[in-house]
Design an enzyme around this catalytic site. Sequence first.
Site, PDB file in Angstrom:
ATOM      1  N   GLU A   1      35.139   6.710  49.106  1.00 34.28           N
ATOM      2  CA  GLU A   1      35.422   5.833  49.767  1.00 34.28           C
ATOM      3  C   GLU A   1      35.614   6.447  51.356  1.00 34.28           C
ATOM      4  O   GLU A   1      34.968   6.218  52.304  1.00 34.28           O
ATOM      5  CB  GLU A   1      36.344   4.698  49.873  1.00 34.28           C
ATOM      6  CG  GLU A   1      36.165   3.595  48.712  1.00 34.28           C
ATOM      7  CD  GLU A   1      35.355   2.582  49.156  1.00 34.28           C
ATOM      8  OE1 GLU A   1      34.726   2.405  50.214  1.00 34.28           O
ATOM      9  OE2 GLU A   1      35.127   1.703  48.337  1.00 34.28           O
TER      10      GLU A   1
ATOM     11  N   ASP B   1      30.587   2.551  51.519  1.00 36.33           N
ATOM     12  CA  ASP B   1      31.284   2.188  50.487  1.00 36.33           C
ATOM     13  C   ASP B   1      31.028   3.419  49.613  1.00 36.33           C
ATOM     14  O   ASP B   1      30.525   4.419  49.567  1.00 36.33           O
ATOM     15  CB  ASP B   1      30.328   1.244  49.930  1.00 36.33           C
ATOM     16  CG  ASP B   1      31.248   0.339  48.740  1.00 36.33           C
ATOM     17  OD1 ASP B   1      32.264   0.568  48.597  1.00 36.33           O
ATOM     18  OD2 ASP B   1      30.620  -0.245  47.850  1.00 36.33           O
ATOM     19  N   GLY B   2      32.060   3.626  48.724  1.00 35.99           N
ATOM     20  CA  GLY B   2      32.341   4.545  47.683  1.00 35.99           C
ATOM     21  C   GLY B   2      32.287   3.944  46.295  1.00 35.99           C
ATOM     22  O   GLY B   2      32.761   2.901  46.052  1.00 35.99           O
TER      23      GLY B   2
ATOM     24  N   ASP C   1      34.959  -1.755  52.938  1.00 39.22           N
ATOM     25  CA  ASP C   1      35.851  -2.713  51.818  1.00 39.22           C
ATOM     26  C   ASP C   1      36.986  -1.954  51.271  1.00 39.22           C
ATOM     27  O   ASP C   1      37.422  -2.502  50.164  1.00 39.22           O
ATOM     28  CB  ASP C   1      34.777  -3.123  50.864  1.00 39.22           C
ATOM     29  CG  ASP C   1      34.240  -2.149  49.873  1.00 39.22           C
ATOM     30  OD1 ASP C   1      34.633  -0.850  49.895  1.00 39.22           O
ATOM     31  OD2 ASP C   1      33.362  -2.431  49.079  1.00 39.22           O
TER      32      ASP C   1
END
Length: 153
Positions: free
Chosen positions: A50, A10-11, A73
């Site tokens: 991300e 995740d970012g 995501d």
Amino acid sequence: MQEDVHIYTDGSARGNPGPGGYGIVMEWVGKPYKKEFAQGFKHTTNNRMELLAVIEALRKLKKKKLKIRVFTDSKYVADAVEKKWVFGWEKKKFKDRKNSDLWKYFLVEYRNHSVNFTWIKGHNDHPQNERCDYLAVQASKEKNLLTDIGFKN
């Protein structure tokens, strides 16, 4: 054939652009191996974080030619690879593409393994994704943030 490694990424960017970070959870399938990584940056974007999360996770693998599933995501990252857009961008030398520096780094790491992506809905109580989000946000709040040298406003 089952995947050797599951990578969750995740970012985050607080402000877009703004301080940001990435979080990574890596699990060796069928073994009690689990590692977590995170890093924060002074001024960056969510999409850069991300993508950088995936690059850094792949860089951390000591073996080559692993079968990997990346859970993200980020539609930006997952679709670019799974729909093969990034390979078209590469053929056009990333002309007019944002984050071309990171996409070039990504392709180097990507080609060292057999990598597939699975998009997962963010903030949907997925334990590893929630952990990555936490790691990314916390990293963005650290005192000694790195400079994202490839970021251009």
